[in-house]
Design an enzyme around this catalytic site. Structure first.
Site, short mmCIF file in Angstrom:
data_model
loop_
_atom_site.label_atom_id
_atom_site.label_comp_id
_atom_site.label_asym_id
_atom_site.label_seq_id
_atom_site.Cartn_x
_atom_site.Cartn_y
_atom_site.Cartn_z
N SER A 47 -70.57 32.99 25.63
CA SER A 47 -70.40 33.48 24.39
C SER A 47 -70.16 34.97 24.43
O SER A 47 -70.41 35.56 25.61
CB SER A 47 -71.97 33.30 23.65
N TYR A 49 -81.10 32.59 23.66
CA TYR A 49 -79.47 32.34 23.50
C TYR A 49 -78.91 33.29 24.24
O TYR A 49 -78.12 33.01 25.37
CB TYR A 49 -78.96 32.57 22.05
N1 NAD Z 1 -69.37 28.77 17.47
C1 NAD Z 1 -69.30 29.95 18.00
O1 NAD Z 1 -69.19 31.03 17.09
C2 NAD Z 1 -69.68 30.11 19.23
C3 NAD Z 1 -69.88 31.18 19.81
C4 NAD Z 1 -70.09 31.62 20.99
C5 NAD Z 1 -70.26 30.71 21.66
N2 NAD Z 1 -70.28 29.17 21.31
C6 NAD Z 1 -70.50 28.12 22.36
O2 NAD Z 1 -69.82 27.11 22.29
C7 NAD Z 1 -70.37 25.84 22.51
C8 NAD Z 1 -70.03 24.76 21.47
O3 NAD Z 1 -70.52 25.28 20.24
P1 NAD Z 1 -70.16 24.74 18.64
O4 NAD Z 1 -69.85 26.08 18.01
O5 NAD Z 1 -68.77 23.89 19.16
O6 NAD Z 1 -71.51 24.04 18.15
P2 NAD Z 1 -71.63 22.77 17.35
O7 NAD Z 1 -72.88 22.72 17.09
O8 NAD Z 1 -70.50 22.47 16.54
O9 NAD Z 1 -71.48 21.59 18.49
C9 NAD Z 1 -72.26 21.57 19.54
C10 NAD Z 1 -72.22 20.04 20.45
O10 NAD Z 1 -73.07 20.08 21.18
C11 NAD Z 1 -73.84 18.83 21.04
N3 NAD Z 1 -75.45 19.03 21.66
C12 NAD Z 1 -76.41 19.73 21.33
N4 NAD Z 1 -77.48 19.43 22.20
C13 NAD Z 1 -76.88 18.59 23.04
C14 NAD Z 1 -77.58 18.25 24.22
N5 NAD Z 1 -78.71 18.30 24.56
N6 NAD Z 1 -76.76 17.14 25.02
C15 NAD Z 1 -75.59 16.97 24.67
N7 NAD Z 1 -74.88 17.68 23.49
C16 NAD Z 1 -75.48 18.33 22.93
C17 NAD Z 1 -74.08 18.68 19.39
O11 NAD Z 1 -74.35 17.42 19.23
C18 NAD Z 1 -72.64 19.31 19.07
O12 NAD Z 1 -71.61 17.99 18.86
C19 NAD Z 1 -71.78 25.98 22.89
O13 NAD Z 1 -72.16 26.28 24.04
C20 NAD Z 1 -71.87 27.45 21.93
O14 NAD Z 1 -73.01 28.38 22.41
C21 NAD Z 1 -70.01 28.98 20.07
#
Ligand code: NAD
Length: 302
Positions: free
Chosen positions: A145, A158
């Site tokens: 991130s 986080y």
């Molecule tokens: N969306 C953003 O702006 C953003 C920014 C920086 C980093 N990220 C990173 O991107 C990645 C994806 O995030 P996203 O934004 O798509 O979030 P999201 O919540 O839309 O999707 C995350 C997915 O991870 C799954 N998940 C949660 N806990 C879990 C577990 N214990 N085991 C297996 N699966 C699990 C959820 O069910 C979900 O389908 C994450 O690592 C997040 O930290 C996202």
């Protein structure tokens, strides 16, 4: 541009594929002709993603895998190898966010975030790396991130988890090069997914007592609306990520500005210090203005 890597016909294992970035990634990689093994704890949405990929003509398998559980990873990996064989692309994407200030967060919150965001990567490497070393090939992609490249605002668990993922990725990048294994770390900026709207928020006891959970949720939702209006759509972001994977880049980001503070650390440490102060102040003032609209002076709750 000529890419160094062709993904067609190759095999991919991805975590957190039921929603958000993982879902967009899976569909885009299927369009590239990859065979997909998609995993998540959310089996219902995972099956929907599978159906969508099959409509595209893709070859896809699903498995329920809670990334915080090593046993789940081991069993999903066995299932993967029996269905698809060799692993070419491993995407450690699953992650969660829990909001709150350092003083209000109990150790259990730290544990919950680290168990998922950090231990997922540790479990994944432990399970899959021996296989990649044996084949002298493969590509590990860890999703960190912007919060993993500079100490932005809280929540601290986080930030800690995402910094750790960057460190692991950098170390493995150098270490695995001689074995023919690539490593990348994705540094998303702000992508329009449900990670923040579904995040649990731990407010201070005083805020909870005097403002109440309902109003706090309302304020948080109005903050999210502003953030989401500026966020990038997952489909657009994953196009950039796939480009970076094909180029075997260590750092893959969707917005150049995200890595600017990272560069500043080395080139101009004092400017970086000032950047951290200004960034935090700006965020605090934005929150203060927002709370003010609801008649709450945030300064009273510090
Ligand atoms: N969306 C953003 O702006 C953003 C920014 C920086 C980093 N990220 C990173 O991107 C990645 C994806 O995030 P996203 O934004 O798509 O979030 P999201 O919540 O839309 O999707 C995350 C997915 O991870 C799954 N998940 C949660 N806990 C879990 C577990 N214990 N085991 C297996 N699966 C699990 C959820 O069910 C979900 O389908 C994450 O690592 C997040 O930290 C996202």
């Amino acid at each position: 541009m000529k890419f160094t890597k062709d993904l067609e016909g190759k095999n991919c294992f991805i975590t957190g594929a039921a929603k958000g970035i993982g879902c967009a990634f899976s569909k885009a990689l299927a369009k590239e002709g990859m065979n997909l093994f998609i995993t998540d704890i959310d089996k219902e949405n995972l099956e929907n993603v599978k159906k969508e990929i099959e409509v595209l003509g893709g070859n896809v398998y699903t498995d329920k895998c809670d990334v915080s559980r090593y046993e789940d990873f081991k069993s999903a990996a066995e299932n993967f190898h029996s269905k698809l064989g060799k692993l070419d692309l491993l995407i450690n994407n699953a992650g969660i966010a829990i909001g709150g200030n350092a003083v209000d967060l109990e150790p259990e919150v730290w544990k919950e975030v680290l168990d998922i965001n950090l231990w997922s990567v540790i479990h994944s490497i432990k399970v899959f790396l021996p296989h990649m070393l044996e084949n002298k090939s493969g590509h590990i992609v860890n999703v960190s991130s912007g919060a993993g490249v500079f100490g932005s605002i809280e929540p601290l668990p986080y930030i800690a988890s995402k910094f750790a993922v960057v460190g692991i990725s950098e170390a493995l990048f150098g270490r695995l090069h001689r074995h023919g294994i690539n490593v990348s770390v994705i540094v998303p900026s702000y992508i329009r997914t449900r990670i923040f709207s579904s995040a649990k928020i731990k407010y201070s006891k005083k805020l909870m007592e005097e403002v109440g959970e309902e109003k706090l949720r309302e304020i948080y939702n109005s903050m999210l609306q502003v953030m989401e209006s500026k966020a990038m759509l997952p489909n657009r972001a994953v196009k950039k990520y796939i480009k970076g994977i094909k180029n075997n880049q260590l750092y893959i980001y969707d917005m150049r500005a995200v890595l600017m503070p990272y560069a500043m650390k080395g080139t101009d440490p004092q400017k970086f210090e000032q950047f951290l102060i200004n960034y935090t102040e700006q965020n605090f003032n934005a929150n203060k203005d927002l709370f003010q609209k609801y008649g709450i002076n945030l300064e009273d709750y510090l």
